[in-house]
Design an enzyme around this catalytic site. Structure first.
Site, PDB file in Angstrom:
ATOM      1  N   HIS A  29       0.855  -1.196   0.000  1.00 31.43           N
ATOM      2  CA  HIS A  29       0.000   0.000   0.000  1.00 31.43           C
ATOM      3  C   HIS A  29       0.891   1.247   0.000  1.00 31.43           C
ATOM      4  CE1 HIS A  29      -2.789   3.063   1.365  1.00 31.43           C
ATOM      5  NE2 HIS A  29      -3.735   2.280   0.881  1.00 31.43           N
ATOM      6  N   GLU A  67      -4.006   2.215  -7.336  1.00 27.08           N
ATOM      7  CA  GLU A  67      -4.351   3.302  -6.424  1.00 27.08           C
ATOM      8  C   GLU A  67      -3.448   4.502  -6.687  1.00 27.08           C
ATOM      9  OE1 GLU A  67      -6.547   1.650  -2.752  1.00 27.08           O
ATOM     10  OE2 GLU A  67      -4.429   1.781  -2.280  1.00 27.08           O
TER      11      GLU A  67
HETATM   12  P1  PGA Z   1      -9.448   5.913   0.452  1.00 29.65           P
HETATM   13  O1  PGA Z   1      -8.267   4.850   0.644  1.00 29.65           O
HETATM   14  O2  PGA Z   1     -10.621   5.168  -0.099  1.00 29.65           O
HETATM   15  O3  PGA Z   1      -9.696   6.456   1.847  1.00 29.65           O
HETATM   16  O4  PGA Z   1      -8.940   6.958  -0.483  1.00 29.65           O
HETATM   17  C1  PGA Z   1      -8.058   3.861  -0.318  1.00 29.65           C
HETATM   18  C2  PGA Z   1      -6.888   3.017   0.111  1.00 29.65           C
HETATM   19  O5  PGA Z   1      -5.960   3.566   0.700  1.00 29.65           O
HETATM   20  O6  PGA Z   1      -6.860   1.796  -0.127  1.00 29.65           O
END
Ligand code: PGA
Length: 258
Positions: A100, A172
């Site tokens: 992540h 992401e």
């Molecule tokens: P968020 O986080 O939906 O709060 O933007 C997504 C993630 O970090 O997986």
């Protein structure tokens, strides 16, 4: 390209939120809401290590699966503060988030350690959710594809086609995480399609078509349906909105609708 051949997966990433008491209450609220997704959309809650055992107990017999938020690459040993894949498997955990952007940003995670953790997770029988994504300035410098191609190559290094099929990739964009800024459905689709094309190059088209690719980054109850309607977005990794049962369920239902 056939979306129907892939598993749609909606995963909550709770991050460092919820005590055990809070975790129990949230999962109890989520369970009945998402029961209709069974057999259609995989619903996962990735929770802090201290909540795993409680989460496994609360969700036993339901269609809510449990994931961890990280895993170490060694079998065991002198790694103070770390948790091994075998420890997670023993609890019955099925999924684990790896790489992540918060781990990369704040805890020194690199593509090399992401790769080692991914290999260790797969060898132990866990399904990794490997996160990739570009920084804001990388997008501004127009190198998003280079960044993503490099991460895919390094993070999945040495994986067999069978292992890649058991791996979920979460796109992401770092600038969209927790910021309220969502990639537009077209921007998200463009990169998810690019990731699939990279997988086809590294493996083959059939393998690439079998991999679930999620979008993550401020996905919420209001924008999920439009993102999930895109042909290469097979699910979502949800931070903030996964902490509210009703919002999380709205996203799950958007995935059920396809
Ligand atoms: P968020 O986080 O939906 O709060 O933007 C997504 C993630 O970090 O997986």
């Amino acid at each position: 390209m056939n979306k129907a051949t892939r598993k749609a997966i909606i995963a909550g990433n709770w991050k460092m939120n919820n005590t055990r008491v809070e975790a129990k209450a949230l999962l109890e609220a989520i369970k009945p809401l998402v029961a209709n997704a069974e057999g259609n959309v995989e619903v996962i809650a990735c929770v802090p290590f201290t909540n795993l055992e409680t989460a496994m107990n609360v969700t036993a017999g339901s269609n809510v699966k449990i994931g961890a938020e990280n895993v170490h690459f060694a079998k065991s040993g002198a790694y103070t503060g770390e948790i091994s894949a075998d420890m997670l498997v023993e609890l019955g955990v099925e999924y684990v988030v790896i790489g992540h952007s918060e781990r990369r940003q704040y805890f020194g995670e690199t593509d090399e350690t992401v790769n080692k953790r991914t290999v260790a997770a797969l060898e132990a029988g866990l399904k990794p959710i490997v996160c990739v994504g570009e920084l804001k300035w990388e997008r501004e410098c127009n190198i998003t594809e280079e960044v993503i191609a490099r991460q895919i190559k390094l993070d999945l290094w040495s994986l067999t086609a069978e292992q890649v099929k058991n791996t979920v990739i979460a796109y992401e964009p770092v600038w969209a995480i927790g910021t309220g800024l969502t990639a537009t459905p077209d921007q998200a689709e463009e990169v998810c399609a690019f990731i699939r094309a990279q997988l086809a190059k590294l493996y083959d088209q059939a393998t690439a078509d079998a991999v679930t690719i999620q979008y993550g980054g401020s996905m919420n109850a209001a924008n999920a349906a439009e993102l999930l309607a895109k042909p290469n977005i097979d699910g979502g990794l949800i931070g903030g909105a996964s902490l509210k049962a009703a919002d999380f369920n709205t996203i799950v239902q958007a995935a059920v609708q396809g």
